[in-house]
Design a protein around this motif. Structure first.
Motif, PDB file in Angstrom:
ATOM      1  N   ILE A  38     -19.865   7.757 -20.926  1.00  0.00           N
ATOM      2  CA  ILE A  38     -20.746   8.915 -20.811  1.00  0.00           C
ATOM      3  C   ILE A  38     -21.938   8.674 -21.724  1.00  0.00           C
ATOM      4  N   ILE A  39     -23.124   8.557 -21.133  1.00  0.00           N
ATOM      5  CA  ILE A  39     -24.325   8.253 -21.913  1.00  0.00           C
ATOM      6  C   ILE A  39     -25.134   9.522 -22.137  1.00  0.00           C
ATOM      7  N   VAL A  40     -25.337   9.863 -23.394  1.00  0.00           N
ATOM      8  CA  VAL A  40     -26.134  11.023 -23.780  1.00  0.00           C
ATOM      9  C   VAL A  40     -27.193  10.569 -24.781  1.00  0.00           C
ATOM     10  N   PRO A  41     -28.277  11.342 -24.952  1.00  0.00           N
ATOM     11  CA  PRO A  41     -28.595  12.659 -24.391  1.00  0.00           C
ATOM     12  C   PRO A  41     -28.801  12.607 -22.875  1.00  0.00           C
ATOM     13  N   LYS A  42     -28.763  13.791 -22.267  1.00  0.00           N
ATOM     14  CA  LYS A  42     -29.022  13.896 -20.838  1.00  0.00           C
ATOM     15  C   LYS A  42     -30.479  13.548 -20.562  1.00  0.00           C
ATOM     16  N   GLU A  43     -30.725  13.017 -19.365  1.00  0.00           N
ATOM     17  CA  GLU A  43     -32.098  12.654 -18.995  1.00  0.00           C
ATOM     18  C   GLU A  43     -33.029  13.866 -19.039  1.00  0.00           C
ATOM     19  N   SER A  44     -32.512  15.019 -18.637  1.00  0.00           N
ATOM     20  CA  SER A  44     -33.348  16.229 -18.645  1.00  0.00           C
ATOM     21  C   SER A  44     -33.763  16.599 -20.064  1.00  0.00           C
ATOM     22  N   THR A  45     -32.867  16.384 -21.028  1.00  0.00           N
ATOM     23  CA  THR A  45     -33.202  16.664 -22.430  1.00  0.00           C
ATOM     24  C   THR A  45     -34.238  15.671 -22.934  1.00  0.00           C
ATOM     25  N   ILE A  46     -34.068  14.411 -22.585  1.00  0.00           N
ATOM     26  CA  ILE A  46     -35.021  13.383 -23.005  1.00  0.00           C
ATOM     27  C   ILE A  46     -36.424  13.711 -22.498  1.00  0.00           C
ATOM     28  N   TYR A  78      -9.331   2.654 -25.650  1.00  0.00           N
ATOM     29  CA  TYR A  78      -9.869   4.005 -25.732  1.00  0.00           C
ATOM     30  C   TYR A  78      -9.622   4.762 -24.427  1.00  0.00           C
ATOM     31  N   LYS A  79      -9.366   6.053 -24.575  1.00  0.00           N
ATOM     32  CA  LYS A  79      -9.209   6.900 -23.389  1.00  0.00           C
ATOM     33  C   LYS A  79     -10.571   7.350 -22.855  1.00  0.00           C
ATOM     34  N   HIS A  80     -11.501   7.630 -23.767  1.00  0.00           N
ATOM     35  CA  HIS A  80     -12.853   8.072 -23.390  1.00  0.00           C
ATOM     36  C   HIS A  80     -13.887   7.287 -24.192  1.00  0.00           C
ATOM     37  N   ARG A  81     -15.090   7.174 -23.623  1.00  0.00           N
ATOM     38  CA  ARG A  81     -16.189   6.482 -24.308  1.00  0.00           C
ATOM     39  C   ARG A  81     -17.479   7.282 -24.129  1.00  0.00           C
ATOM     40  N   ILE A  82     -18.194   7.465 -25.230  1.00  0.00           N
ATOM     41  CA  ILE A  82     -19.495   8.143 -25.209  1.00  0.00           C
ATOM     42  C   ILE A  82     -20.497   7.241 -25.915  1.00  0.00           C
ATOM     43  N   ALA A  83     -21.684   7.105 -25.340  1.00  0.00           N
ATOM     44  CA  ALA A  83     -22.758   6.343 -25.987  1.00  0.00           C
ATOM     45  C   ALA A  83     -23.929   7.285 -26.241  1.00  0.00           C
ATOM     46  N   TYR A  84     -24.389   7.315 -27.481  1.00  0.00           N
ATOM     47  CA  TYR A  84     -25.488   8.198 -27.888  1.00  0.00           C
ATOM     48  C   TYR A  84     -26.702   7.320 -28.154  1.00  0.00           C
ATOM     49  N   ALA A 133     -20.822  16.607 -24.999  1.00  0.00           N
ATOM     50  CA  ALA A 133     -20.069  15.507 -24.389  1.00  0.00           C
ATOM     51  C   ALA A 133     -18.702  15.352 -25.047  1.00  0.00           C
ATOM     52  N   ILE A 134     -18.658  15.503 -26.374  1.00  0.00           N
ATOM     53  CA  ILE A 134     -17.386  15.367 -27.095  1.00  0.00           C
ATOM     54  C   ILE A 134     -16.440  16.514 -26.742  1.00  0.00           C
ATOM     55  N   THR A 135     -16.954  17.742 -26.763  1.00  0.00           N
ATOM     56  CA  THR A 135     -16.076  18.875 -26.437  1.00  0.00           C
ATOM     57  C   THR A 135     -15.600  18.797 -24.995  1.00  0.00           C
ATOM     58  N   ASP A 136     -16.435  18.292 -24.094  1.00  0.00           N
ATOM     59  CA  ASP A 136     -16.038  18.168 -22.689  1.00  0.00           C
ATOM     60  C   ASP A 136     -14.872  17.190 -22.524  1.00  0.00           C
ATOM     61  N   VAL A 137     -14.981  15.996 -23.105  1.00  0.00           N
ATOM     62  CA  VAL A 137     -13.916  14.999 -22.900  1.00  0.00           C
ATOM     63  C   VAL A 137     -12.632  15.382 -23.629  1.00  0.00           C
ATOM     64  N   LEU A 138     -12.767  16.114 -24.731  1.00  0.00           N
ATOM     65  CA  LEU A 138     -11.579  16.539 -25.473  1.00  0.00           C
ATOM     66  C   LEU A 138     -11.070  17.897 -25.020  1.00  0.00           C
ATOM     67  N   LYS A 139     -11.757  18.472 -24.003  1.00  0.00           N
ATOM     68  CA  LYS A 139     -11.364  19.767 -23.432  1.00  0.00           C
ATOM     69  C   LYS A 139     -11.276  20.859 -24.509  1.00  0.00           C
ATOM     70  N   LEU A 140     -12.368  20.948 -25.292  1.00  0.00           N
ATOM     71  CA  LEU A 140     -12.474  21.943 -26.356  1.00  0.00           C
ATOM     72  C   LEU A 140     -13.656  22.855 -26.075  1.00  0.00           C
ATOM     73  N   TYR A 142      -6.644   1.566 -31.417  1.00  0.00           N
ATOM     74  CA  TYR A 142      -6.404   2.389 -30.229  1.00  0.00           C
ATOM     75  C   TYR A 142      -6.728   3.833 -30.605  1.00  0.00           C
ATOM     76  N   ARG A 143      -7.685   4.416 -29.897  1.00  0.00           N
ATOM     77  CA  ARG A 143      -8.137   5.765 -30.215  1.00  0.00           C
ATOM     78  C   ARG A 143      -8.363   6.570 -28.934  1.00  0.00           C
ATOM     79  N   GLU A 144      -8.363   7.882 -29.086  1.00  0.00           N
ATOM     80  CA  GLU A 144      -8.656   8.780 -27.975  1.00  0.00           C
ATOM     81  C   GLU A 144     -10.097   8.591 -27.484  1.00  0.00           C
ATOM     82  N   LEU A 145     -10.999   8.373 -28.443  1.00  0.00           N
ATOM     83  CA  LEU A 145     -12.427   8.365 -28.120  1.00  0.00           C
ATOM     84  C   LEU A 145     -13.168   7.292 -28.904  1.00  0.00           C
ATOM     85  N   CYS A 146     -14.011   6.545 -28.208  1.00  0.00           N
ATOM     86  CA  CYS A 146     -14.942   5.626 -28.866  1.00  0.00           C
ATOM     87  C   CYS A 146     -16.351   6.196 -28.694  1.00  0.00           C
TER      88      CYS A 146
END
Length: 227
Positions: free
Chosen positions: A164-172, A137-143, A199-206, A41-45
Protein backbone atom coordinates in the motif's frame (compact mmCIF):
# COMPACT_ATOMS: atom_id res chain seq x y z
CA UNK A 1 26.69 -6.06 16.13
CA UNK A 2 29.27 -7.36 13.66
CA UNK A 3 30.06 -4.76 10.95
CA UNK A 4 28.59 -5.45 7.53
CA UNK A 5 31.90 -4.26 6.03
CA UNK A 6 34.96 -4.54 8.30
CA UNK A 7 36.94 -1.32 8.63
CA UNK A 8 40.02 -2.68 6.86
CA UNK A 9 37.94 -3.67 3.83
CA UNK A 10 36.29 -0.29 3.20
CA UNK A 11 36.79 1.71 0.03
CA UNK A 12 38.60 5.04 0.14
CA UNK A 13 36.09 6.55 -2.31
CA UNK A 14 34.12 9.46 -0.81
CA UNK A 15 30.52 8.99 0.28
CA UNK A 16 29.50 12.61 -0.14
CA UNK A 17 29.09 12.97 -3.92
CA UNK A 18 26.22 12.38 -6.30
CA UNK A 19 27.88 9.08 -7.23
CA UNK A 20 27.08 7.56 -3.86
CA UNK A 21 24.65 5.08 -5.43
CA UNK A 22 27.59 3.56 -7.34
CA UNK A 23 29.89 3.49 -4.29
CA UNK A 24 31.37 -0.03 -3.91
CA UNK A 25 30.61 -0.15 -0.18
CA UNK A 26 27.01 0.97 -0.67
CA UNK A 27 26.58 -1.74 -3.30
CA UNK A 28 28.25 -4.35 -1.08
CA UNK A 29 26.16 -3.42 1.97
CA UNK A 30 22.94 -3.67 -0.02
CA UNK A 31 23.95 -7.03 -1.46
CA UNK A 32 24.53 -8.20 2.11
CA UNK A 33 21.02 -7.05 3.13
CA UNK A 34 19.53 -8.92 0.18
CA UNK A 35 21.51 -12.13 0.67
CA UNK A 36 22.70 -12.49 4.28
CA UNK A 37 20.31 -10.42 6.41
CA UNK A 38 17.44 -12.25 8.10
CA UNK A 39 14.34 -10.10 8.46
CA UNK A 40 12.02 -10.54 11.46
CA UNK A 41 8.48 -11.86 11.15
CA UNK A 42 6.02 -9.05 11.80
CA UNK A 43 2.38 -8.14 11.21
CA UNK A 44 3.37 -5.01 9.30
CA UNK A 45 6.39 -3.68 7.42
CA UNK A 46 6.51 0.07 6.83
CA UNK A 47 8.96 1.46 4.27
CA UNK A 48 10.01 5.07 4.92
CA UNK A 49 12.49 7.34 3.07
CA UNK A 50 16.03 7.94 4.27
CA UNK A 51 16.92 11.16 6.09
CA UNK A 52 19.69 13.71 6.06
CA UNK A 53 20.38 13.22 9.77
CA UNK A 54 21.90 9.92 10.83
CA UNK A 55 21.04 7.51 12.25
CA UNK A 56 17.69 7.79 10.52
CA UNK A 57 15.64 6.83 13.56
CA UNK A 58 16.96 9.91 15.38
CA UNK A 59 16.10 12.36 12.60
CA UNK A 60 13.20 14.78 13.13
CA UNK A 61 11.25 13.30 10.21
CA UNK A 62 11.53 9.71 11.42
CA UNK A 63 10.54 10.77 14.92
CA UNK A 64 7.35 12.21 13.44
CA UNK A 65 6.73 9.03 11.44
CA UNK A 66 7.29 6.98 14.61
CA UNK A 67 4.81 9.07 16.59
CA UNK A 68 2.14 8.17 14.04
CA UNK A 69 3.17 4.54 13.57
CA UNK A 70 3.68 3.60 17.20
CA UNK A 71 0.72 5.66 18.34
CA UNK A 72 -1.33 3.02 16.53
CA UNK A 73 0.67 -0.21 16.34
CA UNK A 74 2.70 -2.12 18.92
CA UNK A 75 6.48 -2.01 18.33
CA UNK A 76 6.62 -5.80 18.28
CA UNK A 77 4.14 -5.86 15.39
CA UNK A 78 6.01 -3.45 13.08
CA UNK A 79 9.28 -3.57 11.16
CA UNK A 80 10.59 -0.24 9.84
CA UNK A 81 12.68 -0.41 6.68
CA UNK A 82 14.35 2.74 5.34
CA UNK A 83 14.99 3.07 1.62
CA UNK A 84 16.21 5.62 -0.90
CA UNK A 85 19.71 6.99 -1.38
CA UNK A 86 20.94 4.31 1.03
CA UNK A 87 19.35 1.47 -0.91
CA UNK A 88 17.54 -0.66 1.65
CA UNK A 89 18.28 -0.34 5.37
CA UNK A 90 16.25 -2.24 7.99
CA UNK A 91 16.03 -0.01 11.05
CA UNK A 92 18.18 -2.24 13.23
CA UNK A 93 21.03 -1.67 10.75
CA UNK A 94 20.82 2.11 10.46
CA UNK A 95 23.83 2.70 12.72
CA UNK A 96 26.00 0.54 10.45
CA UNK A 97 28.57 1.68 7.89
CA UNK A 98 27.93 2.91 5.18
CA UNK A 99 24.32 3.80 6.02
CA UNK A 100 25.51 6.16 8.79
CA UNK A 101 28.34 7.69 6.80
CA UNK A 102 27.09 9.13 3.50
CA UNK A 103 25.89 12.71 3.20
CA UNK A 104 24.53 13.12 -0.33
CA UNK A 105 20.75 13.54 -0.68
CA UNK A 106 19.24 12.04 -3.83
CA UNK A 107 16.36 14.51 -3.56
CA UNK A 108 18.85 17.28 -4.43
CA UNK A 109 20.21 15.51 -7.51
CA UNK A 110 19.34 17.03 -10.89
CA UNK A 111 21.56 14.79 -13.03
CA UNK A 112 19.18 12.88 -15.30
CA UNK A 113 21.40 9.81 -15.73
CA UNK A 114 21.96 9.41 -11.99
CA UNK A 115 18.23 9.79 -11.30
CA UNK A 116 17.44 7.16 -13.97
CA UNK A 117 20.09 4.80 -12.62
CA UNK A 118 18.86 5.34 -9.07
CA UNK A 119 15.26 4.44 -9.97
CA UNK A 120 16.42 1.32 -11.84
CA UNK A 121 18.81 0.16 -9.11
CA UNK A 122 16.45 0.95 -6.25
CA UNK A 123 13.39 -0.64 -7.84
CA UNK A 124 15.34 -3.85 -8.44
CA UNK A 125 16.59 -3.87 -4.84
CA UNK A 126 13.12 -3.23 -3.47
CA UNK A 127 11.67 -6.00 -5.63
CA UNK A 128 14.38 -8.38 -4.38
CA UNK A 129 13.70 -7.42 -0.76
CA UNK A 130 9.95 -7.87 -1.20
CA UNK A 131 10.54 -11.32 -2.68
CA UNK A 132 13.07 -12.25 0.01
CA UNK A 133 10.61 -11.27 2.77
CA UNK A 134 7.47 -12.59 1.06
CA UNK A 135 6.53 -14.67 4.12
CA UNK A 136 7.88 -12.31 6.80
CA UNK A 137 5.12 -9.70 6.81
CA UNK A 138 1.35 -9.89 6.65
CA UNK A 139 0.96 -6.29 5.40
CA UNK A 140 3.27 -3.75 3.76
CA UNK A 141 2.96 0.04 3.57
CA UNK A 142 5.35 2.39 1.77
CA UNK A 143 5.36 6.09 2.70
CA UNK A 144 7.07 7.97 -0.12
CA UNK A 145 6.93 10.67 -2.79
CA UNK A 146 9.09 11.73 -5.73
CA UNK A 147 11.72 9.38 -7.17
CA UNK A 148 11.52 7.10 -4.13
CA UNK A 149 7.83 6.54 -4.85
CA UNK A 150 8.57 5.85 -8.51
CA UNK A 151 11.13 3.21 -7.48
CA UNK A 152 8.64 1.56 -5.12
CA UNK A 153 5.89 1.56 -7.75
CA UNK A 154 8.21 -0.10 -10.26
CA UNK A 155 9.28 -2.67 -7.65
CA UNK A 156 5.67 -3.60 -6.95
CA UNK A 157 5.14 -4.14 -10.69
CA UNK A 158 7.96 -6.72 -10.63
CA UNK A 159 6.52 -8.92 -7.88
CA UNK A 160 3.03 -10.15 -7.02
CA UNK A 161 3.19 -8.76 -3.48
CA UNK A 162 0.84 -6.04 -2.31
CA UNK A 163 2.34 -2.82 -0.99
CA UNK A 164 0.00 0.00 0.00
CA UNK A 165 1.71 3.18 -1.21
CA UNK A 166 0.83 6.43 0.55
CA UNK A 167 0.24 9.39 0.54
CA UNK A 168 -2.73 9.09 -1.79
CA UNK A 169 -2.32 10.65 -5.22
CA UNK A 170 -5.21 13.02 -4.50
CA UNK A 171 -3.41 14.29 -1.39
CA UNK A 172 -0.16 14.75 -3.30
CA UNK A 173 -1.92 16.81 -5.96
CA UNK A 174 -3.39 19.08 -3.27
CA UNK A 175 0.02 19.53 -1.63
CA UNK A 176 2.06 20.40 -4.74
CA UNK A 177 4.05 23.65 -4.55
CA UNK A 178 4.96 24.46 -8.17
CA UNK A 179 7.31 27.30 -7.18
CA UNK A 180 9.56 25.10 -5.00
CA UNK A 181 12.63 23.06 -6.09
CA UNK A 182 10.95 19.97 -4.60
CA UNK A 183 7.31 20.43 -5.55
CA UNK A 184 5.72 17.66 -3.51
CA UNK A 185 6.06 19.36 -0.11
CA UNK A 186 7.26 17.58 3.04
CA UNK A 187 6.34 14.05 4.15
CA UNK A 188 6.23 15.56 7.62
CA UNK A 189 3.10 17.51 6.62
CA UNK A 190 -0.03 16.70 8.58
CA UNK A 191 -2.01 15.89 5.43
CA UNK A 192 0.51 13.28 4.34
CA UNK A 193 0.87 11.86 7.84
CA UNK A 194 -2.90 11.48 8.00
CA UNK A 195 -2.78 9.23 4.92
CA UNK A 196 -0.07 7.14 6.62
CA UNK A 197 -2.16 6.91 9.78
CA UNK A 198 -5.26 5.88 7.82
CA UNK A 199 -3.35 3.17 5.95
CA UNK A 200 -2.09 1.68 9.23
CA UNK A 201 -5.49 1.72 10.93
CA UNK A 202 -7.08 0.20 7.82
CA UNK A 203 -4.73 -2.81 7.60
CA UNK A 204 -4.85 -3.38 11.36
CA UNK A 205 -8.65 -2.96 11.36
CA UNK A 206 -8.55 -0.20 13.99
CA UNK A 207 -10.58 3.04 14.27
CA UNK A 208 -9.13 5.99 12.34
CA UNK A 209 -7.21 8.60 14.31
CA UNK A 210 -6.72 12.28 13.63
CA UNK A 211 -3.08 13.29 13.23
CA UNK A 212 -1.91 16.41 15.02
CA UNK A 213 1.54 17.98 15.12
CA UNK A 214 3.17 19.41 18.22
CA UNK A 215 4.79 22.74 17.48
CA UNK A 216 8.11 21.83 19.12
CA UNK A 217 8.42 18.69 16.98
CA UNK A 218 7.23 20.16 13.69
CA UNK A 219 10.31 21.99 12.46
CA UNK A 220 11.42 20.48 9.18
CA UNK A 221 15.11 19.51 8.99
CA UNK A 222 15.24 19.26 5.18
CA UNK A 223 15.44 15.48 5.39
CA UNK A 224 16.44 14.07 1.97
CA UNK A 225 15.18 17.06 0.00
CA UNK A 226 15.27 20.84 0.07
CA UNK A 227 11.99 22.74 0.12
Amino acid sequence: MKPIIPEDERSKEPLDTDRVIYHPDMIRANEWVLTEYEAPYRELCIFVPCAKRKPYHESPSHKKFDRVIFGIAKPEDVHIVTFGTCGITPRELDTQYPFMHYSFMMGKCNVAKIKRDFIKMESERLAAYLEKTRNNYKHRIAYCIGDFRTAMEKAVEMVDIEVIIVPKESTIQKMIQPDKPFIYNSLSSREYLQDLSDAITDVLKLPKRKVGLKEDLSVDDTDWYVL
